[in-house]
Write an enzyme that holds these catalytic residues in place. Structure first.
Site, PDB file in Angstrom:
ATOM      1  CD  GLN A  15      28.699  25.461  38.389  1.00 17.60           C
ATOM      2  OE1 GLN A  15      28.011  24.439  38.478  1.00 17.60           O
ATOM      3  NE2 GLN A  15      29.776  25.524  37.619  1.00 17.60           N
ATOM      4  NE  ARG A 144      45.309  24.397  41.408  1.00 15.98           N
ATOM      5  CZ  ARG A 144      45.274  23.083  41.292  1.00 15.98           C
ATOM      6  NH1 ARG A 144      46.128  22.472  40.476  1.00 15.98           N
ATOM      7  NH2 ARG A 144      44.401  22.366  41.963  1.00 15.98           N
ATOM      8  CE1 TYR A 147      42.233  29.814  39.801  1.00 21.57           C
ATOM      9  CE2 TYR A 147      43.731  29.264  41.590  1.00 21.57           C
ATOM     10  CZ  TYR A 147      42.484  29.688  41.161  1.00 21.57           C
ATOM     11  OH  TYR A 147      41.503  29.983  42.069  1.00 21.57           O
ATOM     12  CB  VAL A 180      35.328  26.892  48.118  1.00 17.92           C
ATOM     13  CG1 VAL A 180      33.862  26.990  48.536  1.00 17.92           C
ATOM     14  CG2 VAL A 180      36.121  28.061  48.699  1.00 17.92           C
ATOM     15  CB  THR A 182      32.499  25.137  44.153  1.00 17.71           C
ATOM     16  OG1 THR A 182      33.773  24.894  43.519  1.00 17.71           O
ATOM     17  CG2 THR A 182      32.649  26.171  45.265  1.00 17.71           C
ATOM     18  N   PRO A 183      30.927  22.977  42.635  1.00 18.52           N
ATOM     19  CG  PRO A 183      28.799  23.226  41.691  1.00 18.52           C
ATOM     20  CD  PRO A 183      29.721  23.830  42.730  1.00 18.52           C
ATOM     21  CB  SER A 184      34.624  24.853  39.925  1.00 18.82           C
ATOM     22  OG  SER A 184      35.931  24.942  39.406  1.00 18.82           O
ATOM     23  NE  ARG A 188      39.262  23.077  40.033  1.00 18.76           N
ATOM     24  CZ  ARG A 188      39.639  23.563  41.197  1.00 18.76           C
ATOM     25  NH1 ARG A 188      40.848  23.303  41.665  1.00 18.76           N
ATOM     26  NH2 ARG A 188      38.816  24.303  41.912  1.00 18.76           N
ATOM     27  NE  ARG A 205      44.612  23.271  48.453  1.00 20.34           N
ATOM     28  CZ  ARG A 205      44.691  23.573  47.156  1.00 20.34           C
ATOM     29  NH1 ARG A 205      45.732  23.190  46.456  1.00 20.34           N
ATOM     30  NH2 ARG A 205      43.740  24.272  46.569  1.00 20.34           N
TER      31      ARG A 205
END
Length: 245
Positions: A15, A144, A147, A180, A182-184, A188, A205
């Site tokens: 994905q 973050r 990450y 971006v 995305t499904p991720s 979140r 942002r």
């Protein structure tokens, strides 16, 4: 057909950016091996080879490298995002962030590198692309810590590989996207206390006033994997909509 007669391996291709990149490389004529830990997500990827791969398993990494043979390009796209400050991080979260975002990337690259060196000796160049981020690794963002630290390590790993093998035709670059859609990201946002406000905050942002789409990112992926970027190595390439201006 900018990638004709080339072979690429893409991780997290079920994905988001990984899937779109696998399809784009296919459309440019490459043989593509699309991998993901979730085999169901690989369904419907026509015209590419697929394989279930848990990049955190060393035995699986060695097996896929042996199976696919020498590569012209490797896109290490698999990763995970952890939220929280230093005071929020559990040791297991920190360990998993580095295991998936950095160590797994190192292992897969190490396993594929001998074949890529062989290809580079014949064709003049081969390309490794590592998924980093503009978030915290380039520009600091709140909540973050794990990450950002792991993605900064990706940039360090990228530069080390680039420096070690530049004279042997290997190029290695890091991709640093902005936010971006995305499904991720959607996952979140949905998991936040106020999803509507969370989406507004992500958009706010971005100076361009919108989230990136995978179509904003994929052209850079194709460029960095192709021979068009043959004089580019060791770079953290930002595609961030102006966040780091």
């Amino acid at each position: 057909m900018r990638l004709q007669n080339k072979t690429f391996l893409v991780t997290a291709a079920g994905q988001g950016i990984g899937r779109a990149s696998a399809l784009a490389c296919r459309d440019e004529g490459a043989r593509v091996i699309a991998t993901d830990i979730n085999g169901t997500l690989l369904e419907g990827l026509e015209g590419v080879e697929t394989a279930v791969l848990d990049v955190t398993r060393p035995d699986a990494v060695e097996a896929i490298a042996a199976r696919v043979g020498p590569l012209d390009g490797l896109f290490n796209c698999a990763g995970v995002v952890h939220n929280g400050t230093l005071l929020d991080i559990r040791d297991e979260d920190w360990a998993f962030a580095f295991d998936l975002n950095v160590t797994a990337m190192m292992r897969l690259t190490r396993a594929c590198l001998p074949g890529m060196l062989d290809r580079a000796a014949k064709t003049g160049t081969a390309s490794i692309l590592n998924m980093a981020s503009m978030a915290s690794s380039i520009k600091g963002f709140a909540n973050r810590t794990a990450y950002g630290a792991s993605k900064a390590a990706v940039i360090g790993l990228t530069k080390a590989i680039a420096a070690d093998f530049v004279k042997q035709g290997i190029r290695c670059n890091a991709l640093c996207p902005g936010t971006v859609d995305t499904p991720s990201l959607r996952g979140r946002i949905a998991a936040s206390a106020d999803p509507v406000q969370a989406e507004k905050d992500f958009i706010a942002r971005q100076p361009m006033g919108r989230l990136a789409t995978v179509d904003d990112i994929v052209p850079m992926v194709v460029f960095l994997l192709s021979d068009e970027s043959r004089f580019v190595s060791g770079q953290a390439m930002l595609v961030d909509g102006g966040v780091t201006i």
